[in-house]
Design a protein around this motif. Structure first.
Motif, PDB file in Angstrom:
ATOM      1  N   ALA A   1       0.870  -1.137   0.051  1.00 24.03           N
ATOM      2  CA  ALA A   1       0.162   0.110  -0.040  1.00 24.03           C
ATOM      3  C   ALA A   1       0.887   1.251   0.042  1.00 24.03           C
ATOM      4  O   ALA A   1       0.636   2.372  -0.766  1.00 24.03           O
ATOM      5  CB  ALA A   1      -0.939   0.137   1.123  1.00 24.03           C
ATOM      6  N   VAL A   2       1.970   1.324   0.803  1.00 21.87           N
ATOM      7  CA  VAL A   2       2.779   2.411   0.787  1.00 21.87           C
ATOM      8  C   VAL A   2       3.394   2.671  -0.536  1.00 21.87           C
ATOM      9  O   VAL A   2       3.571   3.889  -1.009  1.00 21.87           O
ATOM     10  CB  VAL A   2       3.865   2.327   1.957  1.00 21.87           C
ATOM     11  CG1 VAL A   2       4.791   3.330   1.991  1.00 21.87           C
ATOM     12  CG2 VAL A   2       3.104   2.360   3.350  1.00 21.87           C
ATOM     13  N   GLN A   3       3.859   1.661  -1.058  1.00 21.19           N
ATOM     14  CA  GLN A   3       4.620   1.665  -2.299  1.00 21.19           C
ATOM     15  C   GLN A   3       3.742   2.092  -3.504  1.00 21.19           C
ATOM     16  O   GLN A   3       3.978   3.025  -4.289  1.00 21.19           O
ATOM     17  CB  GLN A   3       5.260   0.169  -2.844  1.00 21.19           C
ATOM     18  CG  GLN A   3       5.946   0.187  -4.118  1.00 21.19           C
ATOM     19  CD  GLN A   3       7.287   1.194  -3.788  1.00 21.19           C
ATOM     20  OE1 GLN A   3       8.064   0.941  -3.100  1.00 21.19           O
ATOM     21  NE2 GLN A   3       7.403   2.048  -4.762  1.00 21.19           N
ATOM     22  N   VAL A   4       2.375   1.843  -3.399  1.00 15.68           N
ATOM     23  CA  VAL A   4       1.115   2.116  -4.555  1.00 15.68           C
ATOM     24  C   VAL A   4       1.059   3.804  -4.306  1.00 15.68           C
ATOM     25  O   VAL A   4       1.097   4.445  -5.190  1.00 15.68           O
ATOM     26  CB  VAL A   4      -0.025   1.337  -4.183  1.00 15.68           C
ATOM     27  CG1 VAL A   4      -1.099   1.929  -5.055  1.00 15.68           C
ATOM     28  CG2 VAL A   4       0.217  -0.075  -4.643  1.00 15.68           C
ATOM     29  N   MET A   5       1.142   3.937  -2.913  1.00 13.75           N
ATOM     30  CA  MET A   5       0.755   5.372  -2.795  1.00 13.75           C
ATOM     31  C   MET A   5       1.899   6.410  -3.018  1.00 13.75           C
ATOM     32  O   MET A   5       1.865   7.330  -3.565  1.00 13.75           O
ATOM     33  CB  MET A   5       0.245   5.753  -1.318  1.00 13.75           C
ATOM     34  CG  MET A   5      -1.142   5.229  -1.201  1.00 13.75           C
ATOM     35  SD  MET A   5      -1.880   5.392   0.656  1.00 13.75           S
ATOM     36  CE  MET A   5      -1.228   4.084   1.380  1.00 13.75           C
ATOM     37  N   SER A   6       3.284   5.817  -2.919  1.00 14.50           N
ATOM     38  CA  SER A   6       4.415   6.710  -3.220  1.00 14.50           C
ATOM     39  C   SER A   6       4.412   6.620  -4.815  1.00 14.50           C
ATOM     40  O   SER A   6       4.832   7.831  -5.461  1.00 14.50           O
ATOM     41  CB  SER A   6       5.632   5.734  -2.772  1.00 14.50           C
ATOM     42  OG  SER A   6       6.678   6.461  -3.037  1.00 14.50           O
ATOM     43  N   ASP A   7       4.192   5.420  -5.502  1.00 13.65           N
ATOM     44  CA  ASP A   7       4.390   5.324  -6.719  1.00 13.65           C
ATOM     45  C   ASP A   7       3.255   6.270  -7.674  1.00 13.65           C
ATOM     46  O   ASP A   7       3.703   6.826  -8.770  1.00 13.65           O
ATOM     47  CB  ASP A   7       4.031   4.002  -7.620  1.00 13.65           C
ATOM     48  CG  ASP A   7       5.063   2.903  -7.320  1.00 13.65           C
ATOM     49  OD1 ASP A   7       6.272   3.335  -6.781  1.00 13.65           O
ATOM     50  OD2 ASP A   7       4.851   1.571  -7.150  1.00 13.65           O
ATOM     51  N   SER A   8       2.033   6.469  -7.085  1.00 12.02           N
ATOM     52  CA  SER A   8       1.093   7.420  -7.812  1.00 12.02           C
ATOM     53  C   SER A   8       1.266   8.849  -7.273  1.00 12.02           C
ATOM     54  O   SER A   8       0.714   9.475  -7.658  1.00 12.02           O
ATOM     55  CB  SER A   8      -0.194   6.901  -7.079  1.00 12.02           C
ATOM     56  OG  SER A   8      -0.391   7.268  -5.874  1.00 12.02           O
ATOM     57  N   ARG A   9       2.403   9.133  -6.430  1.00  9.67           N
ATOM     58  CA  ARG A   9       2.736  10.485  -6.200  1.00  9.67           C
ATOM     59  C   ARG A   9       1.546  11.023  -5.046  1.00  9.67           C
ATOM     60  O   ARG A   9       1.931  12.266  -4.769  1.00  9.67           O
ATOM     61  CB  ARG A   9       2.863  11.291  -7.112  1.00  9.67           C
ATOM     62  CG  ARG A   9       3.917  10.795  -8.135  1.00  9.67           C
ATOM     63  CD  ARG A   9       4.977  11.840  -9.057  1.00  9.67           C
ATOM     64  NE  ARG A   9       4.930  13.112  -8.725  1.00  9.67           N
ATOM     65  CZ  ARG A   9       6.045  13.456  -7.874  1.00  9.67           C
ATOM     66  NH1 ARG A   9       7.068  12.657  -7.685  1.00  9.67           N
ATOM     67  NH2 ARG A   9       6.189  14.793  -7.324  1.00  9.67           N
ATOM     68  N   ALA A  10       0.811  10.192  -4.334  1.00  2.37           N
ATOM     69  CA  ALA A  10      -0.216  10.616  -3.700  1.00  2.37           C
ATOM     70  C   ALA A  10       0.579  11.059  -2.338  1.00  2.37           C
ATOM     71  O   ALA A  10      -0.052  12.211  -1.747  1.00  2.37           O
ATOM     72  CB  ALA A  10      -1.185   9.364  -3.179  1.00  2.37           C
ATOM     73  N   ILE A  11       1.695  10.408  -1.837  1.00  3.98           N
ATOM     74  CA  ILE A  11       2.326  10.875  -0.727  1.00  3.98           C
ATOM     75  C   ILE A  11       2.773  12.125  -0.738  1.00  3.98           C
ATOM     76  O   ILE A  11       2.681  13.000   0.068  1.00  3.98           O
ATOM     77  CB  ILE A  11       3.364   9.626  -0.131  1.00  3.98           C
ATOM     78  CG1 ILE A  11       2.575   8.605   0.050  1.00  3.98           C
ATOM     79  CG2 ILE A  11       4.348  10.270   0.926  1.00  3.98           C
ATOM     80  CD1 ILE A  11       3.720   7.308   0.516  1.00  3.98           C
TER      81      ILE A  11
END
Length: 142
Positions: free
Chosen positions: A88-98
């Motif tokens: 989940a953290v990787q997905v949110m990082s990849d999507s630039r959401a973080i």
């Protein structure tokens, strides 16, 4: 009329400062290197990084939906949970959401400080303490 204006400024200041602090708190739950990080994911809380990722639709949103709908029970529950959290953290990082959520936290902090400066143009010690507190709230690392 003056007291209503001050009350409205107080409310907006509190809202913006509170949003900035909460977003930063949610981000720290995702990126802090404590072994217990990711409790918001475990509890399936819908935070700003989750919303931003899901609003993008596509592959990242689908991956995050899968993480949030997985069952993590049984003997392998803790292992599955850590794997799901990391994904989940990787997905949110990849999507630039973080990164986007962090920018939003700073934006809310700036808005709170702007309201503080409008309502109290004299730079008193209390004013400076509030401003420093807001800046600390969004720049803290733990």
């Amino acid at each position: 009329a003056q007291s209503k204006l001050v009350l409205n400024m107080d409310i907006r200041f509190g809202e913006y400062a509170g949003l900035a602090f909460q977003i930063k708190d949610d981000l720290l739950d995702l990126v802090y290197t404590d072994p217990n990080y990711g409790e918001d994911i475990r509890e399936k809380k819908v935070t700003l990084p989750v919303i931003l990722t899901l609003n993008q639709e596509g592959r990242d949103a689908d991956r995050l939906r899968r993480v949030f709908t997985q069952e993590r029970r049984g003997v392998l529950g803790e292992w599955r949970w850590r794997k799901a959290r990391d994904e989940a953290v990787q997905v949110m990082s990849d999507s630039r959401a973080i990164k986007s959520a962090e920018a939003k936290a700073y934006e809310f902090a700036d808005m709170a400080i702007e309201i503080l400066n409008e309502g109290f143009p004299e730079r008193t010690e209390s004013h400076l303490v509030l401003e420093q507190l807001i800046r600390w709230g969004v720049s803290r690392t733990h």
